[in-house]
Scaffold this active site. Structure first.
Site, short mmCIF file in Angstrom:
data_model
loop_
_atom_site.label_atom_id
_atom_site.label_comp_id
_atom_site.label_asym_id
_atom_site.label_seq_id
_atom_site.Cartn_x
_atom_site.Cartn_y
_atom_site.Cartn_z
N LYS A 158 -3.03 -26.00 -26.33
CA LYS A 158 -1.76 -26.17 -24.99
C LYS A 158 -3.13 -25.36 -24.08
CE LYS A 158 2.58 -26.62 -26.53
NZ LYS A 158 4.33 -26.19 -25.81
N GLU A 200 0.45 -22.38 -30.32
CA GLU A 200 1.75 -22.08 -30.85
C GLU A 200 2.16 -22.93 -32.07
OE1 GLU A 200 3.85 -21.85 -26.78
OE2 GLU A 200 4.11 -23.70 -27.68
N LYS A 201 2.62 -22.04 -32.88
CA LYS A 201 2.82 -22.60 -33.66
C LYS A 201 3.78 -23.97 -33.51
CE LYS A 201 4.20 -23.13 -38.30
NZ LYS A 201 3.43 -23.55 -39.25
N HIS A 208 13.55 -30.74 -27.32
CA HIS A 208 12.82 -30.50 -26.34
C HIS A 208 13.95 -30.75 -24.84
CE1 HIS A 208 9.96 -30.82 -22.97
NE2 HIS A 208 10.71 -29.64 -22.20
N GLU A 275 12.36 -24.87 -19.78
CA GLU A 275 12.23 -25.51 -21.06
C GLU A 275 11.93 -24.54 -22.33
OE1 GLU A 275 9.52 -28.82 -20.78
OE2 GLU A 275 9.97 -29.10 -18.24
N ASN A 291 9.14 -24.60 -15.03
CA ASN A 291 8.39 -25.51 -13.70
C ASN A 291 9.47 -24.84 -12.83
OD1 ASN A 291 7.33 -27.75 -15.57
ND2 ASN A 291 9.09 -28.39 -16.66
N ARG A 293 10.15 -26.11 -9.67
CA ARG A 293 9.88 -27.28 -9.12
C ARG A 293 10.95 -27.65 -9.19
NH1 ARG A 293 8.22 -30.73 -12.05
NH2 ARG A 293 7.07 -30.85 -13.86
N ARG A 339 13.69 -43.99 -16.68
CA ARG A 339 12.14 -44.34 -15.62
C ARG A 339 11.96 -45.74 -15.63
NH1 ARG A 339 8.99 -38.08 -16.24
NH2 ARG A 339 10.64 -36.82 -16.46
#
Length: 455
Positions: A158, A200-201, A208, A275, A291, A293, A339
């Site tokens: 990441k 990360e693992k 999520h 998250e 996040n 925002r 969406r």
């Protein structure tokens, strides 16, 4: 309370903020690019100022132009929405220096939590569980190989300064790591100006899960329950719901408390989201990122809590204390958001800009909301994100919400451009989704292969 605020965004989120501000008795100023002269947010606001050409870099991302518009209009505050400048620490600091209130956290908090390595360190200090991985930034393939061997494959690469699904690669075995690291690092460098990575693992299978928080300037921080955002394509969320069917009252309490601790650790003010990845096998959850925002999917939380998150953001920025405590917050019913994008699912979801020749947005009944900025005759420009609407429903229970969403998608008609409406209808009607039996791999590995074979 502010008398006038400027909205440094476009599309449905700009319209959403304008409406919330108007209900609070606040005058609004819209900014727009040359491509958005006829956009709905431009027409709805009390004032509108053109800030540059179509390209985002020359308009919505042009900090000097946005700030100049605020000064010229006499706006006391700027609401950044999501995307664009919403998590830009430099912009938030510039607002502060010019005595214009940034409706969001301070730039110093964004810096601290926007850097994924620093965020991990802060969470460890706050006793919030983090995913096993690298202790800091990783700059070379050699370092990456060593860390991956330690935590064990598969691993996730990441971007340290990443977001929006960019600079992310899943690596299943050692031989794949070097090319994945190089491509992810280059992508991150191009997108964020920083090619540093962390490792990360991989937690698999996983959900999520994100927890909405609100914090005021008096140190009061609450959480508003969780949203399940596991239905994703290429790390981009497609459909969200609240509450998650994977979480019971006990786990909800633990995750909510962890989210509050995370926010308290940095003295967070404004709306934000913590998250997590949830390992359904063990029931263990891990911090992913914060996040700083408002999120695209905030309406599902508004439906189940009855709290207007945008209004709360504005009130907090104006120096008001939260008018409720954690014990006042209850989760009622179930909410789902789909969406709607101007894109073609049959051609790898390619964007489909163009003129909307006819439009019917679903309505009627209790618990149905459409957040959108399109209208008949509106031309969708090719320069920005393809999302043109969000359909949000609320029901007494999850089945009620699912049926309401199916009805809403059935009624939705958008002519002139191709949209993902039928794709969303198929997804919401899938037996696994109806049963709540899905994780972050479901859409890409199970649903989409069969979806593309259906014809």
């Amino acid at each position: 309370m502010f008398k006038k605020i400027l909205i440094a965004n476009r599309g449905e989120i700009a319209v959403r903020i304008i409406r919330a501000a108007r209900e609070l008795g606040i005058t609004t100023v819209a900014v727009y690019s040359e491509a958005d002269k006829e956009a709905l947010h431009t027409n709805l606001a009390d004032e509108a100022i053109c800030i540059g050409p179509a390209k985002s870099a020359d308009s919505y991302l042009n900090m000097n132009s946005v700030l100049s518009a605020a000064v010229v209009s006499g706006a006391e505050a700027i609401h950044p929405g999501f995307g664009f400048l919403s998590e830009n620490a430099k912009f938030a600091t510039m607002c502060e220096e010019m005595n214009i209130k940034f409706i969001g956290p301070a730039g110093s908090i964004m810096d601290k939590m926007g850097d994924k390595i620093n965020a991990r360190a802060e969470m460890i200090k706050a006793d919030v569980p983090v995913i096993p991985g690298s202790p800091g930034e990783v700059f070379t393939v050699e370092e990456a190989l060593e860390i991956a061997e330690t935590v064990g494959y598969p691993v996730m690469l990441k971007a340290s300064a990443g977001g929006g699904g960019k600079g992310i690669r899943k690596v299943d075995k050692k031989s794949d790591l070097a090319p994945a690291f190089e491509s992810a690092s280059q992508e991150a460098l191009a997108a964020f100006g920083n090619g540093a990575m962390y490792i990360e693992k991989v937690i698999y299978p996983a959900r999520h899960i994100e927890v909405q928080i609100l914090g005021d300037s008096f140190g009061h921080i609450v959480h508003l329950g969780e949203r399940d955002c596991s239905l994703q394509r290429n790390n981009q969320k497609v459909l969200e719901e609240s509450p998650s069917v994977a979480i019971g009252p006990t786990l909800r309490g633990k995750m909510g408390a962890a989210a509050v601790r995370a926010a308290q650790a940095v003295a967070y003010e404004s709306a934000g989201t913590i998250e997590f990845l949830l390992d359904e096998k063990s029931g263990q959850f891990y911090f992913m990122e914060m996040n700083t925002r408002v999120q695209v999917e905030h309406p599902v939380t508004e439906f189940v809590t009855g709290i207007d998150i945008i209004k709360e953001q504005i009130k907090i920025a104006a120096g008001q204390a939260l008018s409720f405590t954690q014990t006042d917050i209850t989760i009622k019913g179930h909410a789902i958001e789909c969406r709607i994008n101007a894109e073609n699912p049959d051609f790898n979801f390619a964007p489909s800009p163009g003129k909307i020749t006819d439009l019917y947005l679903p309505g009627g009944g209790v618990g149905l909301r459409v957040d959108s900025a399109v209208y008949p005759g509106y031309t969708i420009p090719p320069y920005y994100d393809s999302m043109i609407a969000k359909i949000i429903v609320h029901g007494e229970n999850r089945f009620d919400a699912l049926m309401k969403m199916q009805r809403a998608l059935y009624e939705l008609e958008i002519e002139g451009v191709i949209t993902n409406t039928s794709f969303q209808m198929d997804l919401i009607s899938d037996s696994h989704v109806i049963a709540g039996d899905y994780d972050t791999s479901f859409l890409m590995e199970s649903f989409l292969p069969n979806y593309h074979k259906k014809d």
